[in-house]
Design a protein around this motif. Sequence first.
Motif, PDB file in Angstrom:
ATOM      1  N   LYS A   1       0.835  -1.109   0.248  1.00  0.00           N
ATOM      2  CA  LYS A   1      -0.361   0.074  -0.019  1.00  0.00           C
ATOM      3  C   LYS A   1       0.872   1.657   0.000  1.00  0.00           C
ATOM      4  CE  LYS A   1      -4.478  -2.289   2.451  1.00  0.00           C
ATOM      5  NZ  LYS A   1      -4.546  -2.193   3.239  1.00  0.00           N
ATOM      6  N   LEU A   2       2.477   0.980   1.194  1.00  0.00           N
ATOM      7  CA  LEU A   2       2.661   2.379   1.071  1.00  0.00           C
ATOM      8  C   LEU A   2       3.649   2.501  -0.346  1.00  0.00           C
ATOM      9  CD1 LEU A   2       4.299   1.796   3.823  1.00  0.00           C
ATOM     10  CD2 LEU A   2       2.974   3.342   3.363  1.00  0.00           C
ATOM     11  N   PHE A   3       3.618   1.868  -1.490  1.00  0.00           N
ATOM     12  CA  PHE A   3       4.214   1.852  -2.520  1.00  0.00           C
ATOM     13  C   PHE A   3       3.298   2.082  -3.317  1.00  0.00           C
ATOM     14  CE2 PHE A   3       5.127  -0.017  -6.542  1.00  0.00           C
ATOM     15  CZ  PHE A   3       6.578   0.579  -6.611  1.00  0.00           C
ATOM     16  N   THR A   4       2.737   1.567  -3.245  1.00  0.00           N
ATOM     17  CA  THR A   4       1.428   2.758  -4.535  1.00  0.00           C
ATOM     18  C   THR A   4       1.565   3.456  -4.157  1.00  0.00           C
ATOM     19  OG1 THR A   4       0.260   0.076  -4.620  1.00  0.00           O
ATOM     20  CG2 THR A   4      -1.506   1.904  -5.092  1.00  0.00           C
TER      21      THR A   4
ATOM     22  N   HIS B   1       1.492   9.619  -6.175  1.00  0.00           N
ATOM     23  CA  HIS B   1       2.531  10.339  -5.338  1.00  0.00           C
ATOM     24  C   HIS B   1       3.438  11.256  -6.463  1.00  0.00           C
ATOM     25  CE1 HIS B   1      -0.427  11.872  -2.114  1.00  0.00           C
ATOM     26  NE2 HIS B   1      -0.379  10.361  -1.526  1.00  0.00           N
ATOM     27  N   GLY B   2       4.204  10.174  -7.101  1.00  0.00           N
ATOM     28  CA  GLY B   2       5.337  10.298  -7.533  1.00  0.00           C
ATOM     29  C   GLY B   2       3.987  10.975  -8.893  1.00  0.00           C
TER      30      GLY B   2
ATOM     31  N   LEU C   1       6.007  16.743  -2.380  1.00  0.00           N
ATOM     32  CA  LEU C   1       5.600  15.593  -1.860  1.00  0.00           C
ATOM     33  C   LEU C   1       6.109  16.278   0.331  1.00  0.00           C
ATOM     34  CD1 LEU C   1       7.249  13.912  -4.673  1.00  0.00           C
ATOM     35  CD2 LEU C   1       5.196  14.154  -3.570  1.00  0.00           C
ATOM     36  N   ASP C   2       6.921  17.327   0.295  1.00  0.00           N
ATOM     37  CA  ASP C   2       7.768  16.797   0.923  1.00  0.00           C
ATOM     38  C   ASP C   2       5.980  17.814   2.815  1.00  0.00           C
ATOM     39  OD1 ASP C   2       9.625  15.073   0.597  1.00  0.00           O
ATOM     40  OD2 ASP C   2      10.921  17.694   0.097  1.00  0.00           O
TER      41      ASP C   2
ATOM     42  N   ALA D   1       7.083   9.716   1.184  1.00  0.00           N
ATOM     43  CA  ALA D   1       7.604  10.774   0.115  1.00  0.00           C
ATOM     44  C   ALA D   1       9.043  10.481  -0.674  1.00  0.00           C
ATOM     45  CB  ALA D   1       7.742  12.594   1.089  1.00  0.00           C
ATOM     46  N   GLU D   2      10.011   9.901  -0.135  1.00  0.00           N
ATOM     47  CA  GLU D   2      11.163   8.956  -0.433  1.00  0.00           C
ATOM     48  C   GLU D   2      10.907   8.992  -1.480  1.00  0.00           C
ATOM     49  OE1 GLU D   2      15.212   7.245   1.175  1.00  0.00           O
ATOM     50  OE2 GLU D   2      13.551   7.975   2.519  1.00  0.00           O
ATOM     51  N   MET D   3      10.078   8.233  -1.191  1.00  0.00           N
ATOM     52  CA  MET D   3       9.817   6.456  -2.265  1.00  0.00           C
ATOM     53  C   MET D   3       9.144   7.529  -3.689  1.00  0.00           C
ATOM     54  SD  MET D   3       8.663   3.068  -1.126  1.00  0.00           S
ATOM     55  CE  MET D   3       6.901   4.116  -0.049  1.00  0.00           C
TER      56      MET D   3
END
Length: 144
Positions: free
Chosen positions: A96-99, A104-105, A117-118, A126-128
Motif C-alpha cells: 500500500k505504501l508503494f502504491t 503521489h510521484g 511532496l514533503d 515522500a522519499e519513495m
Amino acid sequence: MTLYRATDAADMVPMLIAAYCQRVGMVADTLESYLQASQQHDGAAGPTDAERSHLAGLLGEEAPKAAGERGLSRIRYRRGQHWAENAQELEEDPQKLFTKACLHGLKARLCDDVDALDSYLPPHVAEMARKVAGVLEMPQTAPA
C-alpha cells in the motif's frame, strides 16, 4: 468531466506502475497477480449492484437490497465495511505504501511540483514518491 478524467487515469496509472515495477526487477508472476487482469470488467455498462454495495459499505450506509442476497453484492458490501474500518488504522503495508508513493510521484511529476511532496506526505512515502517522480523525469532513449 471528473468521471472522464478518472476513467483515463484508471486506464493509464496501473500500466505506468507496472512498467516501473518491471524496470526495478519485480518478478513477473508477482506483477501479474497485482494487475488482477482476470478480475477486470467492461465499464461501459456503468456501476454494477456489487459496486453500489461496495460503496454503501465504504460510506457506512445500510446495505442495498441486492446486498441482502447471498452472492457478490453481499461480499462487496462487507469488503467496503472492512476497508472503511481499516482506513482508520495506520497504513504500514509495504504494498500500500508503494502504491501510494507511485500515485503521489506520478501526480508530482505531472504537476511539475516534486518539492511539494514533503509538505503533505510522511517522510518515508515522500522519499519513495521522489524516486518515482525522478524516473518519470528523464526521457529514456533506446540503446543504439
